[in-house]
Scaffold this motif. Structure first.
Motif, PDB file in Angstrom:
ATOM      1  N   ASN A  42       9.125 -11.900  13.788  1.00 27.56           N
ATOM      2  CA  ASN A  42       8.299 -12.428  14.884  1.00 27.56           C
ATOM      3  C   ASN A  42       8.710 -11.838  16.227  1.00 27.56           C
ATOM      4  N   ALA A  43      10.013 -11.758  16.476  1.00 23.73           N
ATOM      5  CA  ALA A  43      10.494 -11.186  17.741  1.00 23.73           C
ATOM      6  C   ALA A  43      10.023  -9.741  17.885  1.00 23.73           C
ATOM      7  N   PHE A  48       6.253  -5.987  20.424  1.00 20.37           N
ATOM      8  CA  PHE A  48       5.388  -4.805  20.325  1.00 20.37           C
ATOM      9  C   PHE A  48       3.997  -5.118  20.879  1.00 20.37           C
ATOM     10  N   THR A  49       3.443  -6.258  20.480  1.00 22.95           N
ATOM     11  CA  THR A  49       2.103  -6.651  20.932  1.00 22.95           C
ATOM     12  C   THR A  49       2.065  -6.814  22.449  1.00 22.95           C
ATOM     13  N   ILE A  50       3.080  -7.483  23.005  1.00 26.59           N
ATOM     14  CA  ILE A  50       3.133  -7.699  24.456  1.00 26.59           C
ATOM     15  C   ILE A  50       3.225  -6.365  25.200  1.00 26.59           C
ATOM     16  N   ILE A 134       2.888   7.079  23.680  1.00 25.37           N
ATOM     17  CA  ILE A 134       3.684   5.929  24.147  1.00 25.37           C
ATOM     18  C   ILE A 134       3.692   4.842  23.069  1.00 25.37           C
ATOM     19  N   ILE A 135       2.534   4.592  22.462  1.00 27.79           N
ATOM     20  CA  ILE A 135       2.437   3.556  21.417  1.00 27.79           C
ATOM     21  C   ILE A 135       3.306   3.924  20.214  1.00 27.79           C
ATOM     22  N   ILE A 136       3.283   5.182  19.808  1.00 22.43           N
ATOM     23  CA  ILE A 136       4.119   5.627  18.679  1.00 22.43           C
ATOM     24  C   ILE A 136       5.603   5.458  19.030  1.00 22.43           C
ATOM     25  N   ALA A 137       5.992   5.854  20.248  1.00 19.14           N
ATOM     26  CA  ALA A 137       7.383   5.718  20.702  1.00 19.14           C
ATOM     27  C   ALA A 137       7.804   4.248  20.724  1.00 19.14           C
ATOM     28  N   LEU A 138       6.908   3.375  21.187  1.00 21.46           N
ATOM     29  CA  LEU A 138       7.188   1.938  21.200  1.00 21.46           C
ATOM     30  C   LEU A 138       7.380   1.406  19.780  1.00 21.46           C
ATOM     31  N   VAL A 143      10.810  -0.769  15.363  1.00 22.42           N
ATOM     32  CA  VAL A 143      11.397  -0.692  14.012  1.00 22.42           C
ATOM     33  C   VAL A 143      12.923  -0.792  14.114  1.00 22.42           C
ATOM     34  N   ILE A 144      13.508  -0.113  15.094  1.00 20.63           N
ATOM     35  CA  ILE A 144      14.965  -0.168  15.310  1.00 20.63           C
ATOM     36  C   ILE A 144      15.380  -1.581  15.732  1.00 20.63           C
ATOM     37  N   VAL A 145      14.585  -2.193  16.634  1.00 21.23           N
ATOM     38  CA  VAL A 145      14.856  -3.571  17.073  1.00 21.23           C
ATOM     39  C   VAL A 145      14.874  -4.502  15.866  1.00 21.23           C
ATOM     40  N   TYR A 146      13.861  -4.365  14.997  1.00 24.23           N
ATOM     41  CA  TYR A 146      13.772  -5.211  13.797  1.00 24.23           C
ATOM     42  C   TYR A 146      15.006  -5.021  12.902  1.00 24.23           C
ATOM     43  N   PHE A 147      15.411  -3.766  12.715  1.00 23.75           N
ATOM     44  CA  PHE A 147      16.583  -3.468  11.881  1.00 23.75           C
ATOM     45  C   PHE A 147      17.842  -4.127  12.449  1.00 23.75           C
TER      46      PHE A 147
END
Length: 192
Positions: A42-43, A48-50, A134-138, A143-147
């Motif tokens: 969720n985080a 990502f959405t925000i 920018i969207i791809i970089a985000l 993905v790293i944040v989730y990991f």
């Protein structure tokens, strides 16, 4: 126009430094020790959405409230400043007054991942790079944040209590420096 790997890489590096999820590890571990729960998935998707929404609507949204990006950056920097003071001095300023025992939205999503520094950077990148890059970089950053969020207990075990203490103080000072830099650079543009 279109996908450009150089732009993706540059935007990824800039956003990785600004999001600084590794620097947030001591804060997140500290919250877990206070029995604050969070959902890594969720985080990640909320952040990502925000950030993608802010990429498209940020300037207009702030304009709607009569807030410029410099004022917004200073406000976000003050929240980071409070978090940094908590980390460095080991005191609690941030009141746990949320309706649940969840830390997913505050402070993990905002301001740690999708905060004023991220928003300011997104608007700066938009002026230089194609939106798709920018969207791809985000996305790669998320993905790293989730990991990292998913493996916070493993990271905690590997680093140990002493390591977490040192990381907390060190990254508290880094966070404080980022907050001061954001305040000073944006106050300068607010004063002129």
């Amino acid at each position: 126009m279109g996908i450009d790997f150089k732009e993706i890489f540059s935007a990824f590096i800039v956003m990785f430094a600004v999001i600084d999820i590794l620097g947030s590890v001591p804060i997140i571990i500290g919250m877990k020790e206070k029995n604050k729960k969070f959902s890594p998935f969720n985080a990640s998707w909320i952040s990502f959405t925000i950030m993608v929404a802010f990429l498209f609507l940020g300037q207009a949204m702030l304009g709607l409230f009569g807030v410029d990006i410099s004022s917004f950056a200073v406000a976000g920097a003050l929240v980071l400043l409070v978090l940094a003071v908590e980390m460095i001095f080991g005191i609690q300023i941030f009141k746990d007054d949320g309706p649940t025992n969840s830390a997913t939205i505050v402070p993990i999503v905002f301001p740690l991942i999708a905060g004023a520094a991220s928003f300011t950077t997104i608007l700066s990148l938009r002026a230089e790079y194609d939106v798709v890059n920018i969207i791809i970089a985000l996305f790669i950053n998320i993905v790293i944040v989730y990991f990292v969020l998913s493996n916070i207990d493993l990271i905690s075990r590997k680093v140990g209590k002493g390591g977490i203490y040192v990381m907390r103080k060190f990254f508290g000072i880094i966070l404080l420096a980022i907050a001061v830099k954001l305040i000073v650079s944006n106050l300068h543009s607010l004063m002129s």
